[in-house]
Design a protein around this motif. Structure first.
Motif, PDB file in Angstrom:
ATOM      1  N   ILE A  74     -40.755 -13.687   0.334  1.00 43.48           N
ATOM      2  CA  ILE A  74     -40.722 -12.789  -0.827  1.00 43.48           C
ATOM      3  C   ILE A  74     -41.500 -11.518  -0.540  1.00 43.48           C
ATOM      4  O   ILE A  74     -41.075 -10.408  -0.905  1.00 43.48           O
ATOM      5  CB  ILE A  74     -41.277 -13.519  -2.069  1.00 43.48           C
ATOM      6  N   LEU A  75     -42.652 -11.653   0.123  1.00 42.90           N
ATOM      7  CA  LEU A  75     -43.457 -10.465   0.456  1.00 42.90           C
ATOM      8  C   LEU A  75     -42.698  -9.532   1.400  1.00 42.90           C
ATOM      9  O   LEU A  75     -42.654  -8.318   1.185  1.00 42.90           O
ATOM     10  CB  LEU A  75     -44.788 -10.898   1.086  1.00 42.90           C
ATOM     11  N   PHE A  76     -42.106 -10.089   2.452  1.00 42.18           N
ATOM     12  CA  PHE A  76     -41.337  -9.267   3.390  1.00 42.18           C
ATOM     13  C   PHE A  76     -40.153  -8.606   2.689  1.00 42.18           C
ATOM     14  O   PHE A  76     -39.870  -7.431   2.891  1.00 42.18           O
ATOM     15  CB  PHE A  76     -40.855 -10.116   4.565  1.00 42.18           C
ATOM     16  N   PHE A  77     -39.455  -9.376   1.849  1.00 41.42           N
ATOM     17  CA  PHE A  77     -38.298  -8.822   1.129  1.00 41.42           C
ATOM     18  C   PHE A  77     -38.725  -7.713   0.178  1.00 41.42           C
ATOM     19  O   PHE A  77     -38.038  -6.691   0.052  1.00 41.42           O
ATOM     20  CB  PHE A  77     -37.603  -9.952   0.355  1.00 41.42           C
ATOM     21  N   SER A  78     -39.873  -7.889  -0.464  1.00 38.42           N
ATOM     22  CA  SER A  78     -40.363  -6.857  -1.383  1.00 38.42           C
ATOM     23  C   SER A  78     -40.757  -5.586  -0.646  1.00 38.42           C
ATOM     24  O   SER A  78     -40.413  -4.474  -1.062  1.00 38.42           O
ATOM     25  CB  SER A  78     -41.570  -7.389  -2.171  1.00 38.42           C
TER      26      SER A  78
ATOM     27  N   ILE B 254     -36.002   0.531  -2.179  1.00 39.55           N
ATOM     28  CA  ILE B 254     -34.957   0.872  -3.148  1.00 39.55           C
ATOM     29  C   ILE B 254     -35.522   1.777  -4.231  1.00 39.55           C
ATOM     30  O   ILE B 254     -34.954   2.825  -4.567  1.00 39.55           O
ATOM     31  CB  ILE B 254     -34.344  -0.402  -3.751  1.00 39.55           C
ATOM     32  N   PHE B 255     -36.674   1.380  -4.790  1.00 39.73           N
ATOM     33  CA  PHE B 255     -37.293   2.206  -5.829  1.00 39.73           C
ATOM     34  C   PHE B 255     -37.767   3.548  -5.268  1.00 39.73           C
ATOM     35  O   PHE B 255     -37.689   4.577  -5.954  1.00 39.73           O
ATOM     36  CB  PHE B 255     -38.456   1.450  -6.476  1.00 39.73           C
ATOM     37  N   GLN B 256     -38.254   3.555  -4.019  1.00 44.62           N
ATOM     38  CA  GLN B 256     -38.644   4.824  -3.398  1.00 44.62           C
ATOM     39  C   GLN B 256     -37.440   5.754  -3.237  1.00 44.62           C
ATOM     40  O   GLN B 256     -37.550   6.971  -3.476  1.00 44.62           O
ATOM     41  CB  GLN B 256     -39.286   4.555  -2.033  1.00 44.62           C
ATOM     42  N   SER B 257     -36.297   5.206  -2.853  1.00 48.49           N
ATOM     43  CA  SER B 257     -35.091   6.022  -2.697  1.00 48.49           C
ATOM     44  C   SER B 257     -34.665   6.624  -4.036  1.00 48.49           C
ATOM     45  O   SER B 257     -34.279   7.798  -4.106  1.00 48.49           O
ATOM     46  CB  SER B 257     -33.948   5.185  -2.117  1.00 48.49           C
ATOM     47  N   VAL B 258     -34.728   5.824  -5.097  1.00 52.77           N
ATOM     48  CA  VAL B 258     -34.384   6.340  -6.424  1.00 52.77           C
ATOM     49  C   VAL B 258     -35.330   7.467  -6.809  1.00 52.77           C
ATOM     50  O   VAL B 258     -34.908   8.513  -7.328  1.00 52.77           O
ATOM     51  CB  VAL B 258     -34.414   5.207  -7.473  1.00 52.77           C
ATOM     52  N   TRP B 259     -36.621   7.291  -6.533  1.00 49.67           N
ATOM     53  CA  TRP B 259     -37.621   8.322  -6.866  1.00 49.67           C
ATOM     54  C   TRP B 259     -37.376   9.599  -6.059  1.00 49.67           C
ATOM     55  O   TRP B 259     -37.381  10.708  -6.604  1.00 49.67           O
ATOM     56  CB  TRP B 259     -39.024   7.773  -6.616  1.00 49.67           C
TER      57      TRP B 259
END
Length: 310
Positions: free
Chosen positions: A35-39, A46-51
């Motif tokens: 989960i840590l690696f996936f996050s 993904i959120f950085q790209s949206v930002w």
């Protein structure tokens, strides 16, 4: 008169939280690293790209907030985006041909005939070679003069065709190259699924008079739903992120006619033409939501089918 004194009850040692919840907690100890690696490597980017998509940025200096300007330009003003989007649609629908092709090859190979191991190796071979190698092989195959395709056409008295040099044919030529290894991948999935088909259901179908296409449709295919689901998801993702074959075979040409969203994102973000990270991120977000739509749809369909079967 002696009185027997009641022995004081001995207190049980307090167990730790982990011992009390060992069955529920142990699986999470194995899941947390994944989960840590996936996050870190998937969710946060993904959120950085949206930002970033709401900014104008060259990747090095300060980011400038532009709101939805990048998306407005994509949807109203950018012909390259239109060409890339519709090429992705072509990739999507034609790439799905790998699924029935892989199924029928798997049905052919799922037999005990002489030399079947050799046939399996031949069909499996495209899957193990790099996409770059596939692109180079098909580039040589499509050469206008020296290529094998035009040698065959000339042998049968037809005119040679410059597939990768024709804007109307180049995209279809690259899709054909991509179908070669993708069909091999779907074949492997279906071969694995066929090994898990219940022979008792096959026998019951034969007793009921099912054979040929009826046996395939009503008995075999329902048992291959998990393999079909994986084949659909992987094929759709492969079609939407098709970059390497285009980069090797045409580099987006001729005249930009073979661009897809992933290649156009690279051009805008990292190539010599741009370093416009914000605009490239907007293209990446559009591509992400296209993939997400299809994946959520198939996940919902599979969940609905499993719920109905209970």
């Amino acid at each position: 008169m002696a009185t027997a004194s009641a022995a004081a009850p001995t207190a049980r040692p307090q167990r730790s939280w982990y011992k009390r919840n060992e069955i529920a907690a142990t699986p999470w100890l194995f899941l947390i690293p994944g989960i840590l690696f996936f996050s870190v490597y998937v969710i946060i980017p993904i959120f950085q790209s949206v930002w970033i998509s709401f900014h104008e940025w060259d990747g090095l200096g300060e980011m400038t907030w532009v709101g939805t300007a990048n998306y407005e330009r994509l949807l109203t003003d950018d012909r390259k985006f239109d060409v890339s989007f519709w090429n992705n649609v072509r990739w999507l629908f034609l790439y799905l041909l790998a699924i029935p092709a892989g199924l029928f090859i798997a049905l052919f190979l799922n037999q005990t005939v002489r030399g079947i191991r050799l046939y399996k190796s031949m069909f499996f071979f495209p899957f193990v070679i790099s996409q770059v190698v596939v692109g180079l092989v098909f580039s040589w195959f499509y050469l206008p003069r020296e290529g094998l395709l035009n040698a065959i056409l000339t042998f049968f008295g037809m005119e040679p065709v410059n597939i990768l040099g024709d804007p109307a044919l180049a995209t279809y030529g690259i899709i054909a190259a991509g179908l070669w290894p993708q069909t091999a991948y779907c074949m492997i999935l279906y071969l694995t699924g066929l090994n898990a088909v219940n022979p008792e259901q096959i026998e019951a179908g034969r007793l009921d008079g099912a054979k040929g296409l009826k046996m395939l449709w009503y008995v075999v295919l329902p048992q291959l739903k998990p393999a079909t689901f994986i084949a659909f998801v992987v094929t759709i993702i492969g079609a939407l992120r098709s970059f390497d074959l285009i980069s090797v075979m045409t580099n987006g040409g001729p005249f930009g006619s073979t661009r897809v969203l992933s290649f156009y994102m690279f051009e805008e973000s990292l190539s010599e033409f741009g370093f416009r990270m914000g605009y490239g991120a907007a293209i990446a977000v559009v591509l992400f939501f296209l993939m997400l739509f299809f994946i959520v749809y198939f996940l919902y369909s599979m969940w609905r089918d499993e719920k109905g079967a209970r």
